[in-house]
Design an enzyme around this catalytic site. Structure first.
Site, PDB file in Angstrom:
ATOM      1  N   ASN A 284       0.869  -1.181   0.000  1.00 17.23           N
ATOM      2  CA  ASN A 284       0.000   0.000   0.000  1.00 17.23           C
ATOM      3  C   ASN A 284       0.906   1.232   0.000  1.00 17.23           C
ATOM      4  O   ASN A 284       1.449   1.595   1.038  1.00 17.23           O
ATOM      5  CB  ASN A 284      -0.884  -0.029   1.259  1.00 17.23           C
ATOM      6  CG  ASN A 284      -1.706   1.246   1.399  1.00 17.23           C
ATOM      7  OD1 ASN A 284      -1.831   2.021   0.456  1.00 17.23           O
ATOM      8  ND2 ASN A 284      -2.275   1.469   2.584  1.00 17.23           N
ATOM      9  N   TRP A 285       1.055   1.825  -1.170  1.00 16.65           N
ATOM     10  CA  TRP A 285       1.963   2.973  -1.286  1.00 16.65           C
ATOM     11  C   TRP A 285       1.341   4.247  -0.731  1.00 16.65           C
ATOM     12  O   TRP A 285       1.993   5.278  -0.675  1.00 16.65           O
ATOM     13  CB  TRP A 285       2.375   3.182  -2.749  1.00 16.65           C
ATOM     14  CG  TRP A 285       3.206   2.072  -3.311  1.00 16.65           C
ATOM     15  CD1 TRP A 285       3.735   1.005  -2.622  1.00 16.65           C
ATOM     16  CD2 TRP A 285       3.618   1.894  -4.678  1.00 16.65           C
ATOM     17  NE1 TRP A 285       4.451   0.192  -3.472  1.00 16.65           N
ATOM     18  CE2 TRP A 285       4.388   0.716  -4.747  1.00 16.65           C
ATOM     19  CE3 TRP A 285       3.407   2.614  -5.845  1.00 16.65           C
ATOM     20  CZ2 TRP A 285       4.949   0.249  -5.934  1.00 16.65           C
ATOM     21  CZ3 TRP A 285       3.956   2.153  -7.032  1.00 16.65           C
ATOM     22  CH2 TRP A 285       4.726   0.984  -7.072  1.00 16.65           C
ATOM     23  N   LYS A 286       0.086   4.210  -0.402  1.00 22.44           N
ATOM     24  CA  LYS A 286      -0.644   5.381   0.096  1.00 22.44           C
ATOM     25  C   LYS A 286      -0.479   6.556  -0.881  1.00 22.44           C
ATOM     26  O   LYS A 286      -0.298   6.329  -2.075  1.00 22.44           O
ATOM     27  CB  LYS A 286      -0.192   5.737   1.510  1.00 22.44           C
ATOM     28  CG  LYS A 286      -0.158   4.512   2.437  1.00 22.44           C
ATOM     29  CD  LYS A 286      -0.077   4.868   3.882  1.00 22.44           C
ATOM     30  CE  LYS A 286       0.141   3.612   4.700  1.00 22.44           C
ATOM     31  NZ  LYS A 286      -0.142   3.801   6.104  1.00 22.44           N
TER      32      LYS A 286
ATOM     33  N   HIS B  74      -9.704   0.900   4.833  1.00 24.37           N
ATOM     34  CA  HIS B  74      -8.430   1.138   5.527  1.00 24.37           C
ATOM     35  C   HIS B  74      -8.686   2.123   6.666  1.00 24.37           C
ATOM     36  O   HIS B  74      -9.514   3.040   6.536  1.00 24.37           O
ATOM     37  CB  HIS B  74      -7.406   1.692   4.532  1.00 24.37           C
ATOM     38  CG  HIS B  74      -6.019   1.757   5.101  1.00 24.37           C
ATOM     39  ND1 HIS B  74      -5.621   2.744   5.957  1.00 24.37           N
ATOM     40  CD2 HIS B  74      -4.958   0.930   4.959  1.00 24.37           C
ATOM     41  CE1 HIS B  74      -4.356   2.537   6.305  1.00 24.37           C
ATOM     42  NE2 HIS B  74      -3.929   1.429   5.705  1.00 24.37           N
TER      43      HIS B  74
ATOM     44  N   GLU C  40      -7.139   4.612   7.664  1.00 22.85           N
ATOM     45  CA  GLU C  40      -6.966   6.029   7.306  1.00 22.85           C
ATOM     46  C   GLU C  40      -8.211   6.555   6.593  1.00 22.85           C
ATOM     47  O   GLU C  40      -8.574   7.726   6.740  1.00 22.85           O
ATOM     48  CB  GLU C  40      -5.699   6.191   6.434  1.00 22.85           C
ATOM     49  CG  GLU C  40      -4.442   6.007   7.280  1.00 22.85           C
ATOM     50  CD  GLU C  40      -3.220   5.540   6.511  1.00 22.85           C
ATOM     51  OE1 GLU C  40      -3.210   5.584   5.271  1.00 22.85           O
ATOM     52  OE2 GLU C  40      -2.253   5.107   7.178  1.00 22.85           O
TER      53      GLU C  40
ATOM     54  N   GLU D 288      -5.518  -4.970  10.779  1.00 20.54           N
ATOM     55  CA  GLU D 288      -4.529  -3.907  10.938  1.00 20.54           C
ATOM     56  C   GLU D 288      -4.828  -3.120  12.210  1.00 20.54           C
ATOM     57  O   GLU D 288      -5.636  -2.171  12.185  1.00 20.54           O
ATOM     58  CB  GLU D 288      -4.590  -2.951   9.745  1.00 20.54           C
ATOM     59  CG  GLU D 288      -4.246  -3.586   8.425  1.00 20.54           C
ATOM     60  CD  GLU D 288      -3.671  -2.549   7.466  1.00 20.54           C
ATOM     61  OE1 GLU D 288      -2.534  -2.732   7.045  1.00 20.54           O
ATOM     62  OE2 GLU D 288      -4.351  -1.558   7.186  1.00 20.54           O
TER      63      GLU D 288
ATOM     64  N   GLY E 115       2.176   2.444  10.822  1.00 24.52           N
ATOM     65  CA  GLY E 115       3.119   3.556  10.665  1.00 24.52           C
ATOM     66  C   GLY E 115       3.826   3.957  11.944  1.00 24.52           C
ATOM     67  O   GLY E 115       4.439   5.027  11.996  1.00 24.52           O
TER      68      GLY E 115
ATOM     69  N   SER F 189       3.243  -1.960  10.552  1.00 19.63           N
ATOM     70  CA  SER F 189       4.694  -1.954  10.786  1.00 19.63           C
ATOM     71  C   SER F 189       5.359  -3.284  10.453  1.00 19.63           C
ATOM     72  O   SER F 189       6.261  -3.730  11.158  1.00 19.63           O
ATOM     73  CB  SER F 189       4.996  -1.531  12.234  1.00 19.63           C
ATOM     74  OG  SER F 189       4.560  -0.204  12.442  1.00 19.63           O
TER      75      SER F 189
ATOM     76  N   GLY G 235       2.675  -1.009   4.425  1.00 19.10           N
ATOM     77  CA  GLY G 235       2.637   0.406   4.062  1.00 19.10           C
ATOM     78  C   GLY G 235       4.049   0.950   3.880  1.00 19.10           C
ATOM     79  O   GLY G 235       4.668   0.774   2.831  1.00 19.10           O
ATOM     80  N   GLY G 236       4.586   1.561   4.919  1.00 18.17           N
ATOM     81  CA  GLY G 236       5.880   2.251   4.839  1.00 18.17           C
ATOM     82  C   GLY G 236       6.985   1.428   4.190  1.00 18.17           C
ATOM     83  O   GLY G 236       7.705   1.928   3.309  1.00 18.17           O
TER      84      GLY G 236
HETATM   85  C1  PEP Z   1      -0.965   0.288   6.108  1.00 16.38           C
HETATM   86  O1  PEP Z   1      -1.081   1.481   5.910  1.00 16.38           O
HETATM   87  O2  PEP Z   1      -1.806  -0.490   5.653  1.00 16.38           O
HETATM   88  C2  PEP Z   1       0.170  -0.178   6.879  1.00 16.38           C
HETATM   89  C3  PEP Z   1       0.155  -1.403   7.324  1.00 16.38           C
HETATM   90  O3  PEP Z   1       1.178   0.733   7.105  1.00 16.38           O
HETATM   91  P1  PEP Z   1       2.597   0.432   7.799  1.00 16.38           P
HETATM   92  O4  PEP Z   1       3.147  -0.831   7.180  1.00 16.38           O
HETATM   93  O5  PEP Z   1       3.430   1.630   7.450  1.00 16.38           O
HETATM   94  O6  PEP Z   1       2.371   0.282   9.245  1.00 16.38           O
END
Ligand code: PEP
Length: 261
Positions: A9-11, A95, A97, A167, A173, A213, A234-235
């Site tokens: 997930n590049w957001k 998600h 967010e 999640e 994040g 994470s 994500g990150g």
């Molecule tokens: C996400 O946004 O779905 C996510 C899991 O982010 P991160 O890996 O950065 O915690």
């Protein structure tokens, strides 16, 4: 037997040029992935370019969000048929967010899940508790509510086409991932609910990903849990090396599963 799945997930990150470079790095690092299915979810603006780069290869394309209507007066929105036309096979839905920053409700998320399925793509329905909910002992209540609402009204067969992602919001994040056993317990709980909402067979087929994470150094331990079928990243997915390393760790589980060990 569930083939593990790793989703990037590049957001809201990356120009089209940057997305091309990132996708090319992942593609070159995972020429013949064995034991794992890999999906990249770039921003809408880069879907076309990333599709070209991944053309005919083993890595699939996904979107980060969708509206529930096919077309109409919804300024700024993108519909499921538009995403399908661009080659998307998966769509992230609900998600945290989107829930927090854009006020998405469980009812809207349910409409999105149905619309994505109706267009022949697989929704990746995200659920997870906040730090406050966890502190109040509401983890299971929260994820159960989100799961029931997100899948409301779906037939067992339709549930079988969905992917779930657990999640925990406090892990997204923050660099603070859930302990594997802790996450594994929630995954087991979600699978139990899937048995109830669909059938035991369907519940055994649906992949339940962990997100929050995930990094190369914790991916193997998290996905070693029997009910954790992969990762939503994500990150760490913004580095091709990091994401490829995660996919390779998860592939270990897949090779074992495919061998029937
Ligand atoms: C996400 O946004 O779905 C996510 C899991 O982010 P991160 O890996 O950065 O915690």
């Amino acid at each position: 037997m569930r083939t593990p799945l790793v989703v990037a997930n590049w957001k809201m990150n990356g120009t089209v040029a940057e997305a091309r470079a990132l996708a090319a790095g992942v593609r070159d690092g995972l020429r013949r992935p064995r034991g794992v299915e890999v999906v990249l979810c770039p921003p809408f603006t880069a879907l076309g370019a990333v599709r070209e780069l991944l053309a005919a290869g083993p890595i699939a394309l996904g979107a980060q969000n969708s509206h529930w209507e096919a077309a109409g007066a919804f300024t700024g929105e993108i519909s499921p048929p538009m995403l399908a036309e661009l080659g998307c096979r998966y769509v992230l839905v609900g998600h945290s967010e989107r829930r927090k920053e854009f006020g998405e409700t469980d009812e809207q998320i349910n409409r999105k899940v149905r619309a994505v399925l109706a267009t022949g793509m697989a929704p990746i329905l995200c659920v997870g508790e906040t730090a406050e909910e966890r502190a109040q002992g509401l983890t299971f209540t929260t994820v159960e509510g989100q799961l029931r609402a997100g899948l409301a009204g779906l037939a067992a067969a339709a549930i079988g086409f969905c992917v779930l992602a657990y999640e925990p919001v406090w892990a997204i994040g923050t660099g603070q991932h859930a302990a594997p056993a802790q996450a594994g317990e929630v995954h087991g709980y979600l699978r139990g609910l899937l048995s109830e909402l669909a059938t035991k067979e369907v519940a055994q087929r649906v992949r339940v990903l962990y997100g929050g994470s995930v990094k190369p150094d914790n991916a193997a331990a998290l996905t070693a849990e029997p009910d954790i079928d992969g990762a939503l990243v994500g990150g760490a997915s913004l580095s091709p090396q990091g994401f490829v390393a995660i996919a390779k760790k998860v592939a270990h589980k897949g090779v074992t599963v495919l061998r029937g060990d």
